[in-house]
Scaffold this active site. Structure first.
Site, PDB file in Angstrom:
ATOM      1  N   ASN A   1      62.560  -4.818 -63.380  1.00 38.71           N
ATOM      2  CA  ASN A   1      62.445  -5.546 -64.647  1.00 38.71           C
ATOM      3  C   ASN A   1      61.455  -4.850 -65.572  1.00 38.71           C
ATOM      4  OD1 ASN A   1      60.261  -6.270 -62.928  1.00 38.71           O
ATOM      5  ND2 ASN A   1      59.826  -8.028 -64.232  1.00 38.71           N
TER       6      ASN A   1
ATOM      7  N   GLU B   1      58.138  -5.431 -60.974  1.00 37.36           N
ATOM      8  CA  GLU B   1      57.800  -6.172 -59.763  1.00 37.36           C
ATOM      9  C   GLU B   1      58.957  -7.001 -59.222  1.00 37.36           C
ATOM     10  OE1 GLU B   1      56.762  -9.519 -62.702  1.00 37.36           O
ATOM     11  OE2 GLU B   1      57.258  -7.408 -62.666  1.00 37.36           O
TER      12      GLU B   1
ATOM     13  N   CYS C   1      58.370  -5.259 -65.889  1.00 40.29           N
ATOM     14  CA  CYS C   1      57.052  -4.993 -65.290  1.00 40.29           C
ATOM     15  C   CYS C   1      57.138  -4.442 -63.879  1.00 40.29           C
ATOM     16  CB  CYS C   1      56.200  -6.261 -65.302  1.00 40.29           C
ATOM     17  SG  CYS C   1      55.949  -6.933 -66.951  1.00 40.29           S
TER      18      CYS C   1
END
Length: 782
Positions: A463, A467, A465
């Site tokens: 995604n 994670e 970020c």
């Protein structure tokens, strides 16, 4: 005795005026500094009076002078002034809420009637009516009595200011209505409002306990929107997989715009879209490739902002074997053809093991168009659907389907390709990272090998970020038809929904929760809160709603790791830190799995539990939890064996459990270090419009300063080793940043990436350089 010859009158907000009395400031100072007897009160008094230079001053001016004086006194040697500033800000908030809600705020009882607050804000359309429908007046009164105002004293100034400016509910004239502990209680009530009536209040109190003590934080969308009658939703991030069709591309863009409007951060996988120069319906050299579609997404990010406050946040991913990868890597550079740039987008690259082996061995690498691969190679799945290289991964290190299919593609003389040294692509990647902080690195084989739901799908990317790691597939438009019904003509569009990833986040404050020894109590309520978000949330994009409820994925994360290590007296660059990470995250994972299993007993398993690695036990075996003679610092092999059997029998409520997000703004609220990152500076500064706020490292003291070695001074190989130790216990991923100096040698930079890959990392997030500023994802702050 302090005196002043200037100030004569204090003007109050209710049109009253009082004669100025310096003794009132003295008593006020004694109250807000009562917990800090070591601070020099005389310096603070002089600073406050020095800022009040008119004969008549507003009461708010005195409060502001109090805050600014305390902030000016913050240093590495005296960090506690930031708490004195917070006490002044609290006083201001208490008085404003009392004025706007029409009650008296006394220092020892600063909160008003909770029942009246809820009724008032429901009536004017700020709160959702669900709160009054789910809880009786007696229950709300009971919950109001459970609010603990002394918990406000845990905030430092920047944390409280961030909470007040971004999250506390106001009326439509932007006046202070809700106070910090009321925000936490409203979140708790809303997340528990569909629980059985006989347990609802008890569970709301437990969720409030977790948040009010800052043992955890909710994600930014949940913090901002829970219980409020607003357009925003509670989930943080989404991942879409774009189908290789004109309808699929535009349909995806529409979905992304709708989610961006609601405040979500978005990852987009474009590896199935045909490359530039490929054919379209038999017409050769007609495809314009992925770059124009990325530019369209860039325009979406800019024009469809997040709830009117900031531009949308979108990350696009492409495979390193895609024919458009070279132009993709230049997307954010500041030179070259602007028609091939997308400056407002973030980008990431998906790597198979085979490519990184080719980089190490300085071998050639081949780039293919996914459309041509499907058409010429003729690979099919069990349902007869065409497959491309992107649909395979290596099931074992050094062996597997991807390298077999890649070799077949390379050996086929009819398949067009671009061939170049593998290292040349890596050079372009590292150049872009040092200039822009991206692309992110996604290690596809490691991610899919560790996927607890690999029997049901494929992970193509992460995604915004880096994670979140969950199964993905494209939504496909099957057909359209005209339908006449009741004298009206309708166009019916039929879609087959793909796996459109949703992430629901909250995070453990390690420095508080671990040292308070509350993890066993904390993790179960966090998992329940996250699971309830899935049922409460209403996502406009229906395939995302469908995926969210099919897999019931959650992302329990952590922040404050460096804070905790400093308090424990553990050096970042040490074997002790690596072992500490290994043991701690195994313990958290054990508690998360146990909690989700318990919820499955109570509410039922997620629908795709059958055939998962949870059911067949491989999840536990692959991580060596149930085999061998493990030392069992917190969890023994026998405990894991018992839990694995309980999971087999009872199921799991959630298909994925853990994800460590960046936690930018919410770690600030909690007064700790962000995520798994090292502290950036011992004394950093938050910039406001007209001044800077000094922000010392948390709990900075003569003892902890020795364990707060800053990010750019640390050997990043130790950070990778700690991340590797954690990764085994995190079924999704971690927003892991690399901190490098601008003068880093290319070979050393390359070796960091190779180390991360070999250490079993699933991804790396930003490359942060001292000469570079990068934007944080607001949605994933948890």
């Amino acid at each position: 005795m302090l005196t002043t010859n200037t100030i004569q009158t204090v003007l109050k907000p209710n049109n009253r005026s009082l004669a100025f009395d310096v003794e009132r400031i003295t008593r006020y100072g004694e109250r807000i500094m009562a917990s800090y007897p070591h601070l020099d009160r005389e310096r603070w008094y002089r600073g406050v009076l020095g800022k009040l230079r008119h004969s008549a001053v507003q009461a708010a001016d005195i409060t502001q002078a109090s805050i600014m004086t305390a902030l000016e006194l913050v240093t590495k040697e005296e960090p506690d002034w930031k708490f004195v500033a917070a006490r002044s800000l609290l006083t201001k908030l208490y008085k404003e809420a009392a004025l706007h809600r029409n009650y008296k705020a006394y220092p020892d009882e600063p909160y008003g009637d909770f029942n009246k607050l809820i009724k008032k804000l429901v009536d004017i359309g700020v709160y959702r009516a669900d709160l009054l429908e789910a809880y009786t007046p007696e229950q709300i009164r009971d919950l109001g009595e459970a609010i603990n105002p002394t918990c406000d004293e845990t905030f430092d100034y920047i944390g409280l200011l961030t909470l007040a400016e971004r999250y506390l509910a106001t009326d439509f004239e932007n006046r202070t209505m809700e106070l910090p502990q009321e925000r936490y209680m409203i979140i708790a009530m809303y997340l528990m409002h569909r629980e059985p009536a006989e347990r609802r209040v008890e569970l709301a109190k437990e969720a409030y306990w977790a948040m009010s003590n800052l043992y955890m934080t909710a994600a930014t969308p949940t913090m901002a929107n829970a219980g409020k009658k607003v357009a925003g939703q509670l989930s943080s991030c989404f991942i879409d997989t774009v189908d290789d069709s004109l309808e699929g591309i535009f349909d995806s863009n529409t979905d992304i715009a709708r989610l961006s409007k609601m405040g979500g951060g978005i990852g987009v996988y474009l590896g199935k879209v045909r490359a530039r120069g490929s054919d379209i319906r038999g017409h050769k050299n007609t495809s314009s490739g992925v770059i124009p579609w990325i530019r369209q997404l860039n325009n979406t990010a800019v024009s469809v902002d997040q709830l009117g406050t900031r531009k949308g946040a979108i990350a696009v991913y492409l495979d390193v074997f895609h024919k458009d990868i070279l132009s993709f890597l230049d997307l954010k550079l500041n030179n070259g053809d602007e028609r091939m740039r997308a400056h407002d987008i973030f980008h990431g690259v998906s790597f198979p093991d085979l490519y990184l082996e080719a980089v190490e061995q300085r071998e050639e690498w081949h780039l293919f168009c996914p459309h041509q691969v499907k058409k010429i190679m003729g690979w099919k799945d069990a349902k007869g659907r065409a497959l491309g290289l992107e649909d395979f991964y290596d099931e074992k290190q050094g062996a597997g389907e991807f390298r077999e299919k890649y070799a077949e593609a390379v050996a086929n003389p009819d398949l067009p390709r671009i061939t170049l040294p593998a290292i040349d692509i890596m050079k372009r990647i590292m150049k872009s990272q040092l200039e822009t902080g991206t692309p992110y690195m996604f290690y596809k084989d490691a991610a899919n090998r560790a996927n607890p739901n690999k029997g049901h799908g494929m992970i193509y990317c992460s995604n915004l970020c880096t994670e979140i790691f969950q199964n993905q597939s494209a939504t496909v438009i099957e057909h359209e038809e005209l339908v006449d019904k009741d004298g009206e003509t309708r166009i019916i569009i039929t879609k087959t929904p793909g796996d459109f990833v949703v992430c629901n986040l909250n995070s453990i404050h390690l420095a508080r929760a671990v040292r308070a020894n509350v993890l066993e109590r904390l993790v179960p309520i966090q998992v329940r809160m996250l699971d309830n978000v899935i049922d409460i949330n209403n996502i406009e994009v229906l395939q995302a709603q469908h995926t969210n409820r099919r897999y019931r994925a959650i992302g329990l994360g952590t922040f404050g790791l460096h804070h905790l290590l400093a308090l424990e007296g553990i050096a970042w660059e040490s074997e002790e830190a690596v072992t500490f990470n290994d043991n701690l995250y195994e313990h958290i994972n054990y508690l998360a799995v146990k909690s989700s299993m318990g919820l499955a007993q109570e509410k039922g398993s997620y629908s795709r539990f059958k055939g998962s690695e949870w059911e067949n036990g491989r999840y536990f075996e692959d991580r060596d939890y149930t085999t061998g003679n493990r030392p069992g610092k917190f969890v023994t092999t026998e405990q894991w064996q018992e839990l694995a059997e309980a999971v087999r029998v009872n199921g799991m409520r959630n298909g994925w459990l853990m994800a460590v997000a960046p936690n930018g703004s919410t770690s600030i609220i909690a007064g700790s270090t962000a995520s798994i990152d090292p502290v950036y500076e011992l004394l950093s500064y938050e910039e406001k419009t007209t001044y800077k706020i000094a922000n010392p490292a948390p709990d900075l003291s003569e003892k902890t300063i020795w364990y707060y070695k800053t990010a750019f001074r640390l050997d990043q190989n130790w950070s990778i080793r700690m991340a590797s130790a954690r990764q085994r216990h995190i079924d999704q991923g971690q927003s892991f940043n690399l901190y490098v100096r601008p003068d880093i040698r290319a070979v050393d930079f390359l070796n960091l990436h190779l180390h991360a890959w070999k250490a079993g990392m699933k991804s790396t997030y930003y490359v942060r350089s001292q000469a570079l500023t990068v934007e944080e994802c607001e949605s994933c702050s948890s």
